[in-house]
Write an enzyme that holds these catalytic residues in place. Sequence first.
Site, PDB file in Angstrom:
ATOM      1  N   LYS A  42     -26.592 -26.464 -14.840  1.00 42.49           N
ATOM      2  CA  LYS A  42     -25.265 -27.029 -14.578  1.00 42.49           C
ATOM      3  C   LYS A  42     -25.231 -27.860 -13.294  1.00 42.49           C
ATOM      4  CE  LYS A  42     -22.317 -24.255 -17.448  1.00 42.49           C
ATOM      5  NZ  LYS A  42     -21.097 -23.493 -17.641  1.00 42.49           N
ATOM      6  N   LYS A  63     -27.914 -26.077 -26.661  1.00 46.81           N
ATOM      7  CA  LYS A  63     -26.893 -25.093 -27.063  1.00 46.81           C
ATOM      8  C   LYS A  63     -25.590 -25.804 -27.445  1.00 46.81           C
ATOM      9  CE  LYS A  63     -24.335 -22.824 -24.080  1.00 46.81           C
ATOM     10  NZ  LYS A  63     -23.629 -21.895 -23.178  1.00 46.81           N
ATOM     11  N   LYS A  92     -18.871 -26.214 -25.295  1.00 46.93           N
ATOM     12  CA  LYS A  92     -17.550 -26.840 -25.301  1.00 46.93           C
ATOM     13  C   LYS A  92     -17.491 -28.042 -24.363  1.00 46.93           C
ATOM     14  CE  LYS A  92     -15.548 -22.729 -23.699  1.00 46.93           C
ATOM     15  NZ  LYS A  92     -16.222 -22.033 -22.570  1.00 46.93           N
TER      16      LYS A  92
HETATM   17  N1  AQP Z   1     -23.810 -21.891 -28.465  1.00 44.97           N
HETATM   18  C1  AQP Z   1     -23.583 -20.589 -28.299  1.00 44.97           C
HETATM   19  N2  AQP Z   1     -24.196 -19.681 -29.091  1.00 44.97           N
HETATM   20  C2  AQP Z   1     -23.968 -18.349 -28.931  1.00 44.97           C
HETATM   21  N3  AQP Z   1     -23.125 -17.864 -27.988  1.00 44.97           N
HETATM   22  C3  AQP Z   1     -22.497 -18.743 -27.176  1.00 44.97           C
HETATM   23  N4  AQP Z   1     -21.626 -18.578 -26.177  1.00 44.97           N
HETATM   24  C4  AQP Z   1     -21.269 -19.785 -25.682  1.00 44.97           C
HETATM   25  N5  AQP Z   1     -21.907 -20.759 -26.346  1.00 44.97           N
HETATM   26  C5  AQP Z   1     -22.688 -20.134 -27.287  1.00 44.97           C
HETATM   27  C6  AQP Z   1     -21.160 -17.270 -25.704  1.00 44.97           C
HETATM   28  O1  AQP Z   1     -19.754 -17.333 -25.574  1.00 44.97           O
HETATM   29  C7  AQP Z   1     -19.355 -16.510 -24.473  1.00 44.97           C
HETATM   30  C8  AQP Z   1     -18.442 -17.266 -23.571  1.00 44.97           C
HETATM   31  O2  AQP Z   1     -19.113 -18.351 -22.982  1.00 44.97           O
HETATM   32  P1  AQP Z   1     -18.348 -19.309 -21.967  1.00 44.97           P
HETATM   33  O3  AQP Z   1     -17.551 -20.277 -22.732  1.00 44.97           O
HETATM   34  O4  AQP Z   1     -17.613 -18.517 -20.976  1.00 44.97           O
HETATM   35  O5  AQP Z   1     -19.467 -20.022 -21.189  1.00 44.97           O
HETATM   36  P2  AQP Z   1     -20.730 -20.764 -21.665  1.00 44.97           P
HETATM   37  O6  AQP Z   1     -21.759 -19.794 -22.142  1.00 44.97           O
HETATM   38  O7  AQP Z   1     -21.131 -21.634 -20.511  1.00 44.97           O
HETATM   39  O8  AQP Z   1     -20.204 -21.603 -22.917  1.00 44.97           O
HETATM   40  P3  AQP Z   1     -20.116 -23.148 -23.055  1.00 44.97           P
HETATM   41  O9  AQP Z   1     -19.463 -23.489 -24.348  1.00 44.97           O
HETATM   42  O10 AQP Z   1     -21.475 -23.758 -22.828  1.00 44.97           O
HETATM   43  O11 AQP Z   1     -19.111 -23.515 -21.908  1.00 44.97           O
HETATM   44  P4  AQP Z   1     -19.235 -24.667 -20.863  1.00 44.97           P
HETATM   45  O12 AQP Z   1     -19.537 -25.876 -21.675  1.00 44.97           O
HETATM   46  O13 AQP Z   1     -17.889 -24.711 -20.178  1.00 44.97           O
HETATM   47  O14 AQP Z   1     -20.340 -24.294 -19.939  1.00 44.97           O
HETATM   48  C9  AQP Z   1     -20.635 -16.027 -23.788  1.00 44.97           C
HETATM   49  O15 AQP Z   1     -20.908 -14.718 -24.234  1.00 44.97           O
HETATM   50  C10 AQP Z   1     -21.676 -16.981 -24.302  1.00 44.97           C
HETATM   51  O16 AQP Z   1     -22.954 -16.390 -24.345  1.00 44.97           O
END
Ligand code: AQP
Length: 338
Positions: free
Chosen positions: A117, A200, A203
Site C-alpha cells: 500500500k 487480489k 474495492k
Molecule cells: N479478494 C479477497 N479475497 C478474499 N478475502 C478478501 N478480503 C478482502 N478482499 C478479499 C477480506 O475481507 C475482509 C475485509 O477486508 P478490508 O476491506 O477491510 O480490507 P482489505 O483486505 O484491504 O480489502 P480491500 O478490498 O483490498 O480493501 P482496500 O482496497 O481498501 O485495501 C478481510 O478479512 C479480508 O481478508
Amino acid sequence: MPDFTPRVFSGIQPSGGLTLGNYLGAMKRFVDMQNDGAYETIYCMVDLHAITTWQDPAKLVAATRELCAGFIATGIDPEKSILFNQSQVAEHAQLGWIFSCVARMGWMQRMTQWKDKAGKNAQNASLGLFGYPALMAADILIYHATHVPVGEDQKQHLELTRDIAIKFNNDYGVEFFPVTEPVIEGAATRVMSLRDGSKKMSKSDPSDASRINLTDDADAIAQKIRKARTDPKPLPSDLEGLEDRPEARNLVNIYAALADTSPEAVIRDHAGQQFSTFKPSLADLAVAKLAPISTEMQRLTADPAEIDRLLARGAQRARALAEPVLKRTYEIVGMVGA
Ligand code: AQP
C-alpha cells in the site's frame, strides 16, 4: 493460559463498496460463525483503519452505513452479533496506543500490506498506515477474541496480533491476552481480480471491471463475468489441470464458494467445458446469490437513521466488553487511576 470464552471478532474497512472478495473471503463465514452457536460474534466497521488512506468525509459516512447494510443483508443479525463502527468505541484506539508501544518497528516493516500500500512512496504514507497492524491487534484483543475469520491477505497481520499478545504477556508476566486463532477457510480465501489473476480483487482497484460489487445489479454481474479474463483452453478434468491458469482457477473457486461446494466438485461437473458455457452458468449462480443481497442493501440504506440507531446500540454492547479489558490493561501497565 486461562480458559477464554470462544469469541469471534472481525472487521471490514468502509473504504469503498463491498466486493465479492469481502463476501466470500470474510462475510459469508462471519454469518456461518454467528449461526454456528459455538461463539459470541462481534463484527465491526473499522472506520479508524479506513482513514489510514485519504477518505472524503461525506463518502466515509455513506460507506460506513452501506457496509452496515451489507453486513445485515448478507445475514448478520444485530441481535445475535454485536455490530458497530470502531470509532464509537474509544477503547480500540486506547489499546492500540499501548500495542504501538509493544510492537517493534522491524515487525511492522516486514508487513507485505504496508509494502504494497505504501509502495515506492513510503515517506509520504501516513503513520497510521504503518501502525495499522497494532490497531488491528487492539480491535481483536480488546474483546479477548479467540478466533478471527479473515481472507488469506490478513494472515500476516494475525500472526503479528499473536506476537503482540505473547510479548505483552511476557513483558508484564501475565496471561492476560489470548493467542488468537486465524480462521482462513473455504474455497475462496483469496478471490482474484477478474482482469488480472495475479492481483487480489479489491474495492480500491481503479478498474470497476476487476471486481463484482455487492451493489451491482444482475446485468452488471453477468457482464463482468462474461468479460472476465480467461485463457482459451477448456476446463480440465482435475484440479492439477488448473495449475498456471490463475484466471480459470479463480472462476472455479468463485463458483465453488457461491455454490457451497468444493473446487474438485466444480471441476468434476464442468470438466471439458469451454468458458463460453461455464461463464453463463457462473453468472446465473452469482446473480441468484448476490442480487437479493443488493436489493436488501438498497432497502436498508434508504433508512440511515435506523442504521445509526443499530450502530449506536451495537457500540454500547461492545463498550461493555471493552471497558474492563482496557481498565485491567492500564493496571497491568502501571497507569495511576486505572
Ligand atoms: N479478494 C479477497 N479475497 C478474499 N478475502 C478478501 N478480503 C478482502 N478482499 C478479499 C477480506 O475481507 C475482509 C475485509 O477486508 P478490508 O476491506 O477491510 O480490507 P482489505 O483486505 O484491504 O480489502 P480491500 O478490498 O483490498 O480493501 P482496500 O482496497 O481498501 O485495501 C478481510 O478479512 C479480508 O481478508
